[in-house]
Design a protein around this motif. Structure first.
Motif, PDB file in Angstrom:
ATOM      1  N   ALA A  64       0.835  -1.210   0.000  1.00 62.07           N
ATOM      2  CA  ALA A  64       0.000   0.000   0.000  1.00 62.07           C
ATOM      3  C   ALA A  64       0.865   1.254   0.000  1.00 62.07           C
ATOM      4  CB  ALA A  64      -0.940  -0.008   1.204  1.00 62.07           C
ATOM      5  N   GLY A  65       1.961   1.222   0.739  1.00 66.05           N
ATOM      6  CA  GLY A  65       2.837   2.390   0.830  1.00 66.05           C
ATOM      7  C   GLY A  65       3.611   2.671  -0.439  1.00 66.05           C
ATOM      8  N   SER A  66       3.777   1.654  -1.300  1.00 67.36           N
ATOM      9  CA  SER A  66       4.550   1.837  -2.528  1.00 67.36           C
ATOM     10  C   SER A  66       3.858   2.741  -3.535  1.00 67.36           C
ATOM     11  CB  SER A  66       4.833   0.481  -3.179  1.00 67.36           C
ATOM     12  OG  SER A  66       5.734  -0.276  -2.397  1.00 67.36           O
ATOM     13  N   VAL A  67       2.586   3.044  -3.305  1.00 73.93           N
ATOM     14  CA  VAL A  67       1.911   3.983  -4.202  1.00 73.93           C
ATOM     15  C   VAL A  67       2.522   5.373  -4.095  1.00 73.93           C
ATOM     16  CG1 VAL A  67       0.100   4.784  -2.625  1.00 73.93           C
ATOM     17  CG2 VAL A  67      -0.364   4.644  -5.084  1.00 73.93           C
ATOM     18  N   PHE A  68       3.124   5.699  -2.945  1.00 76.52           N
ATOM     19  CA  PHE A  68       3.736   7.024  -2.777  1.00 76.52           C
ATOM     20  C   PHE A  68       4.961   7.193  -3.680  1.00 76.52           C
ATOM     21  CE2 PHE A  68       1.202   6.455   1.041  1.00 76.52           C
ATOM     22  CZ  PHE A  68       0.573   7.687   1.166  1.00 76.52           C
ATOM     23  N   PRO A  69       5.968   6.298  -3.629  1.00 76.46           N
ATOM     24  CA  PRO A  69       7.077   6.443  -4.587  1.00 76.46           C
ATOM     25  C   PRO A  69       6.616   6.276  -6.031  1.00 76.46           C
ATOM     26  CG  PRO A  69       7.302   4.409  -3.330  1.00 76.46           C
ATOM     27  CD  PRO A  69       6.244   5.216  -2.654  1.00 76.46           C
ATOM     28  N   ALA A  70       5.602   5.425  -6.275  1.00 74.52           N
ATOM     29  CA  ALA A  70       5.107   5.259  -7.646  1.00 74.52           C
ATOM     30  C   ALA A  70       4.558   6.575  -8.182  1.00 74.52           C
ATOM     31  CB  ALA A  70       4.027   4.176  -7.687  1.00 74.52           C
ATOM     32  N   ARG A  71       3.841   7.314  -7.353  1.00 71.25           N
ATOM     33  CA  ARG A  71       3.302   8.610  -7.767  1.00 71.25           C
ATOM     34  C   ARG A  71       4.424   9.630  -8.003  1.00 71.25           C
ATOM     35  NH1 ARG A  71      -1.850   9.322  -9.709  1.00 71.25           N
ATOM     36  NH2 ARG A  71      -3.326   8.029  -8.548  1.00 71.25           N
ATOM     37  N   ILE A  72       5.453   9.582  -7.170  1.00 72.13           N
ATOM     38  CA  ILE A  72       6.597  10.480  -7.349  1.00 72.13           C
ATOM     39  C   ILE A  72       7.287  10.189  -8.675  1.00 72.13           C
ATOM     40  CG2 ILE A  72       8.871  11.097  -6.427  1.00 72.13           C
ATOM     41  CD1 ILE A  72       7.689  10.456  -3.613  1.00 72.13           C
ATOM     42  N   ILE A  73       7.457   8.911  -8.981  1.00 70.53           N
ATOM     43  CA  ILE A  73       8.090   8.514 -10.247  1.00 70.53           C
ATOM     44  C   ILE A  73       7.239   8.974 -11.425  1.00 70.53           C
ATOM     45  CG2 ILE A  73       8.711   6.517 -11.662  1.00 70.53           C
ATOM     46  CD1 ILE A  73       9.344   5.063  -8.957  1.00 70.53           C
ATOM     47  N   LEU A  74       5.927   8.767 -11.342  1.00 66.91           N
ATOM     48  CA  LEU A  74       5.043   9.169 -12.436  1.00 66.91           C
ATOM     49  C   LEU A  74       5.098  10.676 -12.659  1.00 66.91           C
ATOM     50  CD1 LEU A  74       2.935   8.416 -14.539  1.00 66.91           C
ATOM     51  CD2 LEU A  74       1.181   8.613 -12.755  1.00 66.91           C
ATOM     52  N   THR A  75       5.129  11.446 -11.580  1.00 63.20           N
ATOM     53  CA  THR A  75       5.236  12.897 -11.713  1.00 63.20           C
ATOM     54  C   THR A  75       6.527  13.286 -12.424  1.00 63.20           C
ATOM     55  OG1 THR A  75       3.910  13.270  -9.722  1.00 63.20           O
ATOM     56  CG2 THR A  75       5.320  15.082 -10.445  1.00 63.20           C
ATOM     57  N   ALA A  76       7.629  12.607 -12.092  1.00 55.40           N
ATOM     58  CA  ALA A  76       8.904  12.882 -12.757  1.00 55.40           C
ATOM     59  C   ALA A  76       8.811  12.570 -14.247  1.00 55.40           C
ATOM     60  CB  ALA A  76      10.019  12.070 -12.103  1.00 55.40           C
ATOM     61  N   LEU A  77       8.178  11.465 -14.593  1.00 55.62           N
ATOM     62  CA  LEU A  77       8.020  11.095 -15.998  1.00 55.62           C
ATOM     63  C   LEU A  77       7.198  12.133 -16.753  1.00 55.62           C
ATOM     64  CD1 LEU A  77       7.301   7.246 -15.793  1.00 55.62           C
ATOM     65  CD2 LEU A  77       9.391   8.354 -16.571  1.00 55.62           C
ATOM     66  N   GLN A  78       6.142  12.607 -16.128  1.00 55.52           N
ATOM     67  CA  GLN A  78       5.261  13.551 -16.792  1.00 55.52           C
ATOM     68  C   GLN A  78       5.915  14.911 -16.996  1.00 55.52           C
ATOM     69  OE1 GLN A  78       1.916  12.948 -14.109  1.00 55.52           O
ATOM     70  NE2 GLN A  78       0.760  11.944 -15.732  1.00 55.52           N
ATOM     71  N   GLY A  79       7.061  15.111 -16.367  1.00 56.75           N
ATOM     72  CA  GLY A  79       7.825  16.316 -16.632  1.00 56.75           C
ATOM     73  C   GLY A  79       8.512  16.293 -17.982  1.00 56.75           C
ATOM     74  N   GLU A  80       8.691  15.096 -18.550  1.00 54.29           N
ATOM     75  CA  GLU A  80       9.367  14.963 -19.841  1.00 54.29           C
ATOM     76  C   GLU A  80       8.522  14.295 -20.916  1.00 54.29           C
ATOM     77  OE1 GLU A  80      13.855  14.593 -20.038  1.00 54.29           O
ATOM     78  OE2 GLU A  80      13.395  13.354 -18.301  1.00 54.29           O
ATOM     79  N   TYR A  81       7.514  13.542 -20.495  1.00 52.17           N
ATOM     80  CA  TYR A  81       6.700  12.803 -21.449  1.00 52.17           C
ATOM     81  C   TYR A  81       5.232  13.211 -21.327  1.00 52.17           C
ATOM     82  CZ  TYR A  81      10.778   9.766 -21.827  1.00 52.17           C
ATOM     83  OH  TYR A  81      12.040   9.290 -22.029  1.00 52.17           O
ATOM     84  N   SER A  82       4.597  13.387 -22.468  1.00 47.28           N
ATOM     85  CA  SER A  82       3.169  13.669 -22.485  1.00 47.28           C
ATOM     86  C   SER A  82       2.424  12.335 -22.482  1.00 47.28           C
ATOM     87  CB  SER A  82       2.803  14.483 -23.728  1.00 47.28           C
ATOM     88  OG  SER A  82       1.402  14.655 -23.812  1.00 47.28           O
ATOM     89  N   LEU A  83       1.644  12.118 -21.422  1.00 49.69           N
ATOM     90  CA  LEU A  83       0.932  10.859 -21.276  1.00 49.69           C
ATOM     91  C   LEU A  83      -0.574  11.054 -21.413  1.00 49.69           C
ATOM     92  CD1 LEU A  83       2.976   9.269 -18.352  1.00 49.69           C
ATOM     93  CD2 LEU A  83       3.164   8.816 -20.797  1.00 49.69           C
ATOM     94  N   GLY A  84      -0.990  11.850 -22.391  1.00 52.70           N
ATOM     95  CA  GLY A  84      -2.408  11.997 -22.662  1.00 52.70           C
ATOM     96  C   GLY A  84      -3.069  13.007 -21.749  1.00 52.70           C
TER      97      GLY A  84
END
Length: 347
Positions: A327-347
């Motif tokens: 359950a706690g791994s959703v926090f780093p997963a969200r941080i990673i996704l935010t970093a990705l969205q800084g460089e990639y357009s994901l719709g």
């Protein structure tokens, strides 16, 4: 001896055999990570593939049931990282020190603000600046994401995959955790070799590298966490990142440092690992650092609980004080996704 007493030895032998089989299966389930490590240390071939094909799903199953907690707790009490001792042969990761040195005729590399090896002599392709959109992903052309690393990467990758699916983002996530691995024991598992193979097998647009839980070992005779240790660790981060990127100069590597742990000596070690990854970033075009330690801590200190956007308190860490809970791994997963969205357009 009466007929009534005759069958007893056979029955007893069967019961003993059953008990032994149960004990062996139980011992295997309590140490599945050790079986995986043994497989990772074997030379490439059908035997290694067969063992890992059996051991890795079993290790994931044991992890979900928290059956590896006794072994993890014992390692933590003894101060042992989750790794095995290997031979002293020189690995590709260790040999990369020579490969990364520019020839004498090459112009000197741009000065770096932190320790690490010089940039490679080969001219680097022109890359988009950090923060600029690299490409627009679509359902027909989804962003290919490989999440890999040590056991820290497993739940992070699974949660990232769940978030991507729940939000219908145009991305394909593959999770390939290598439990018990790190950069300080390449004779057990050489990430330089693995990076090149993983990149060739999956051809990802992005590699999410989550590593550091097992790196409490000296490097090249340098004490853990010393300045020389940090410089060598940064060099190895650079080498592995280059191996991931080599097949596609537009590929990005997002290197996720370890979180704040509960107890010493890991507090110091993990902080130094994060420092080393930061130091490597300026030397490798395409390498990014993702900080999960700060955002998932209590003002820099360890905390078991984190608050989600809905205001719910979540038990975010496992009993070992290192790994995130599922359950706690959703926090780093969200941080990673935010970093990705800084460089990639994901719709």
């Amino acid at each position: 001896m009466s007929e009534e007493n005759g069958p007893e030895p056979v029955t007893t032998a069967r019961q003993t055999g059953r008990v032994i089989r149960i004990a062996l299966v139980t011992a295997l389930l309590l140490n599945t990570a050790g079986v995986v490590r043994a497989g990772l240390g074997m030379p490439s071939g059908p035997t290694r593939d067969l063992l890992l094909g059996f051991a890795r799903p079993l290790d994931s199953f044991a992890g979900l049931l928290d059956l590896n907690r006794p072994r993890s707790s014992l390692d933590a009490m003894l101060g042992h990282p989750d790794s095995a001792t290997g031979d002293d042969r020189q690995t590709h990761l260790e040999q990369d020190a020579d490969r990364l040195q520019p020839p004498a005729q090459a112009p000197p590399p741009a000065p770096a603000s932190a320790p690490g090896s010089p940039a490679a002599a080969d001219p680097q392709p022109r890359l988009a600046p950090v923060g600029a959109e690299v490409r627009h992903a679509t359902a027909a052309d989804p962003l290919r994401i490989l999440v890999t690393g040590d056991s820290l990467s497993d739940f992070d990758g699974q949660q990232l995959s769940r978030v991507v699916a729940a939000e219908h983002l145009p991305a394909k996530v593959r999770v390939q955790a290598r439990n018990g691995t790190g950069l300080t024991q390449p004779s057990v598992f050489d990430w330089s070799d693995e990076a090149a193979q993983d990149a060739a097998d999956f051809d990802p647009d992005v590699v999410i590298m989550v590593l550091g839980a097992n790196d409490g070992w000296p490097l090249e005779g340098h004490d853990v966490g010393s300045n020389a240790w940090n410089q060598e660790y940064a060099r190895r981060v650079e080498a592995v990142s280059r191996d991931f990127i080599a097949g596609d100069p537009q590929r990005r590597v997002y290197w996720v440092g370890p979180p704040v742990p509960r107890s010493a000596p890991w507090i110091h070690i993990f902080a130094r690992i994060n420092d080393a990854v930061r130091a490597a970033v300026p030397n490798v075009p395409g390498l990014r650092y993702v900080d999960v330690a700060g955002p998932t801590s209590d003002h820099g200190s360890y905390t078991d609980y984190l608050t989600d956007p809905a205001g719910h308190r979540i038990l975010a860490r496992q009993h070992d004080g290192i790994h995130f809970s599922f359950a706690g791994s959703v926090f780093p997963a969200r941080i990673i996704l935010t970093a990705l969205q800084g460089e990639y357009s994901l719709g």
